[in-house]
Enzyme design. Structure first.
Site, PDB file in Angstrom:
ATOM      1  N   ASN A   1     -19.433  45.665 -65.933  1.00 19.29           N
ATOM      2  CA  ASN A   1     -19.930  46.426 -64.791  1.00 19.29           C
ATOM      3  C   ASN A   1     -19.392  47.855 -64.750  1.00 19.29           C
ATOM      4  O   ASN A   1     -19.898  48.684 -63.996  1.00 19.29           O
ATOM      5  CB  ASN A   1     -19.593  45.707 -63.481  1.00 19.29           C
ATOM      6  CG  ASN A   1     -20.630  44.656 -63.131  1.00 19.29           C
ATOM      7  OD1 ASN A   1     -21.592  44.466 -63.864  1.00 19.29           O
ATOM      8  ND2 ASN A   1     -20.435  43.966 -62.020  1.00 19.29           N
ATOM      9  N   TYR A   2     -18.360  48.146 -65.548  1.00 21.34           N
ATOM     10  CA  TYR A   2     -17.916  49.529 -65.721  1.00 21.34           C
ATOM     11  C   TYR A   2     -18.555  50.059 -67.003  1.00 21.34           C
ATOM     12  O   TYR A   2     -17.880  50.439 -67.951  1.00 21.34           O
ATOM     13  CB  TYR A   2     -16.391  49.609 -65.830  1.00 21.34           C
ATOM     14  CG  TYR A   2     -15.633  49.280 -64.565  1.00 21.34           C
ATOM     15  CD1 TYR A   2     -16.281  49.173 -63.337  1.00 21.34           C
ATOM     16  CD2 TYR A   2     -14.254  49.089 -64.584  1.00 21.34           C
ATOM     17  CE1 TYR A   2     -15.588  48.875 -62.180  1.00 21.34           C
ATOM     18  CE2 TYR A   2     -13.547  48.797 -63.434  1.00 21.34           C
ATOM     19  CZ  TYR A   2     -14.211  48.684 -62.231  1.00 21.34           C
ATOM     20  OH  TYR A   2     -13.509  48.400 -61.081  1.00 21.34           O
ATOM     21  N   ARG A   3     -19.836  50.077 -67.024  1.00 19.98           N
ATOM     22  CA  ARG A   3     -20.614  50.400 -68.219  1.00 19.98           C
ATOM     23  C   ARG A   3     -20.149  51.704 -68.864  1.00 19.98           C
ATOM     24  O   ARG A   3     -19.958  52.709 -68.195  1.00 19.98           O
ATOM     25  CB  ARG A   3     -22.079  50.534 -67.837  1.00 19.98           C
ATOM     26  CG  ARG A   3     -22.989  50.934 -68.975  1.00 19.98           C
ATOM     27  CD  ARG A   3     -23.507  49.750 -69.719  1.00 19.98           C
ATOM     28  NE  ARG A   3     -24.477  49.034 -68.909  1.00 19.98           N
ATOM     29  CZ  ARG A   3     -25.018  47.873 -69.276  1.00 19.98           C
ATOM     30  NH1 ARG A   3     -24.668  47.307 -70.408  1.00 19.98           N
ATOM     31  NH2 ARG A   3     -25.901  47.280 -68.502  1.00 19.98           N
TER      32      ARG A   3
END
Length: 511
Positions: free
Chosen positions: A449-451
């Site tokens: 989700n912290y791409r």
């Protein structure tokens, strides 16, 4: 090879001129073809022209807001069409029609992908916008809730609180993030040490597969249900809805913020206490440069009253110096609003707003680098507790036992120039590099989700995924995800720069 003669060129011209009367008519615009297909496959009385926008539509630019400033430029690739679905059958038909027209599909629920992969592509694409699918239902008796893909977490929290003052859900501190992307990427929040991740509390889902079928947990099967809880649904289909287990919270919880400087040494003890203390206590550490020093802020949630947490921290973390005057006792929903306030002010927003290596040596090096750079921020989130009790292969999210913290690097700026963007991105990369000796290795792990495209991109046909970024996000769970992908989407229709490839793509370079 000799150039064609003038006579040849003239003959060809005459031939083409004579043949125009029997030539095939030009292909209709994509919007017409797509609308025709949508009408055929969508079981809906809604005029489909009301939900399909091409770039000639005056509403196109208002339907396509870009959530990340650095991607909101004239050069940012725009979709050929935007489809603002209103119901499940629209999603099913959009998948079928995008596939039949051989145009790539990007799926946006909240649009908070750090690299904008949910609404940007370098290839021609159609944007499937889930914005209108945000229905939420809460069943307190059975302790479950259902949230459609574009329902924000703030809306979920509020609806749960509106139904029960002693229930909550373990998910992000950011209330504007949508259910679809947050949960399918893993999802964490202030209760992870007590209840684990968001995906650990998902009990059912509805997704649309590559054939346009609407599936639930029973019809999709165990493997696919496993994959979409932390492996990103966008590699396998389109999530429409998640059914989640809501969790009990005390009627009164305690939250506080204490600020220290690096000279006060509080961070030394914090890193020993935060992952090992009572699992009802979540203490997040924020580091930010402040002149010639670094300000360390501990923001915390305790699932209980202040009189319970004060003696715990007086014994385990006396350097913090927590006093009752620092504490706020309120409902859990008030802690959500408080954490969403960047300053952690004591008077948090009302619930309604949610609707809208050597540790010491390493920290000293990090502090010096942050002071040197001047603008960078770091947030440390403690693990263990419930996280250490869940097997690493229970979901695709593997970072469980053995992990003490997760770090997030952040920087923000107002200068819109490309030069400024590049400067601040370079700062982020420099601090990230500085951290290398003190974080996980072989591989250096990352949170989906912290791409971050810096750690690798899919080259579709080359094995960059497995060697560069797949193992960083998923560790040993990667191969099972590839197996699921091969079974449910063998032609790799659902793809982006960091999607899960099938076995054919993985092995292509060896042929």
């Amino acid at each position: 090879m000799a150039k064609p003669s003038l006579a040849y060129l003239f003959t060809a011209f005459v031939f083409l001129s004579v043949s125009t009367s029997s030539a095939q008519p030009p292909n209709p615009p994509l919007s017409d073809t797509f609308l025709s297909c949508l009408t055929q496959h969508a079981n809906s009385s809604t005029p489909h022209s009301n939900i399909v926008f091409d770039n000639t539509n005056p509403n196109f630019t208002t339907v396509l807001p870009n959530y990340i400033a650095r991607l909101n430029t004239p050069l940012t690739p725009k979709p050929l069409l935007i489809v603002t679905v209103l119901q499940e059958s629209h999603v099913q038909a959009t998948v079928i029609c995008a596939k039949s027209t051989n145009v790539q599909l990007r799926i946006r629920s909240g649009g908070h992908d750090y690299e904008g992969l949910s609404y940007v592509s370098q290839n021609p694409f159609i944007l499937l916008d889930m914005f209108n699918l945000h229905r939420i239902t809460v069943d307190v008796k059975n302790e479950v809730a259902m949230g459609q893909a574009s329902a924000t977490l703030g809306e979920v929290y509020y609806r749960i609180w509106d139904s029960s003052k002693v229930h909550g859900f373990p998910a992000s501190v950011c209330p504007i993030v949508a259910v679809g992307g947050h949960i399918s990427g893993g999802g964490y929040g202030n209760m992870l040490r007590k209840y684990g991740l968001s995906v650990d509390n998902v009990i059912d889902a509805q997704i649309v597969d590559v054939k346009g079928n609407l599936l639930n947990r029973q019809t999709m099967g165990d493997d696919l249900f496993w994959a979409i809880r932390g492996g990103r649904v966008a590699s396998f289909g389109v999530v429409v809805l998640f059914t989640i287990k809501i969790v009990p919270v005390p009627e009164t919880v305690t939250f506080f913020r204490v600020d220290k400087t690096l000279e006060e040494n509080a961070t030394d003890l914090w890193q020993q206490v935060a992952p090992t203390t009572d699992d009802r206590l979540f203490m997040r550490l924020l580091l930010a440069p402040s002149g010639k020093t670094v300000r360390a802020s501990v923001m915390a949630l305790f699932l209980g009253e202040a009189n319970e947490v004060l003696p715990i921290l007086e014994k385990e973390f006396p350097l913090l110096g927590l006093k009752k005057v620092n504490c706020t006792e309120a409902h859990w929903i008030d802690s959500v609003a408080w954490f969403n306030d960047d300053q952690g002010s004591k008077n948090g927003a009302k619930p309604e707003t949610l609707l809208n290596a050597n540790p010491r040596e390493g920290l000293e090096i990090i502090w010096k680098k942050m002071i040197e750079l001047g603008e960078m921020g770091l947030v440390f989130n403690p693990y263990r507790g419930k996280m250490a009790q869940i097997p690493s292969d229970a979901t695709p999210f593997p970072h469980r036992k053995g992990n003490l913290f997760k770090a997030r690097y952040s920087v923000s700026w107002k200068d819109p120039s490309p030069a400024a963007a590049q400067n601040f991105l370079n700062q982020t990369r420099e601090l990230h590099s500085c951290m290398t000796p003190y974080v996980s290795k072989n591989p250096r792990s990352a949170f989906l989700n912290y791409r971050d495209l810096d750690i690798g991109v899919n080259s579709f046909g080359k094995n960059s995924f497995q060697e560069v970024y797949g193992a960083k996000y998923f560790n040993d769970n990667l191969q099972r995800l590839v197996k699921v992908k091969t079974a449910v989407d063998p032609e790799n229709f659902f793809r982006n720069e960091q999607s899960i490839p099938g076995f054919v793509v993985m092995t292509d370079r060896y042929r």
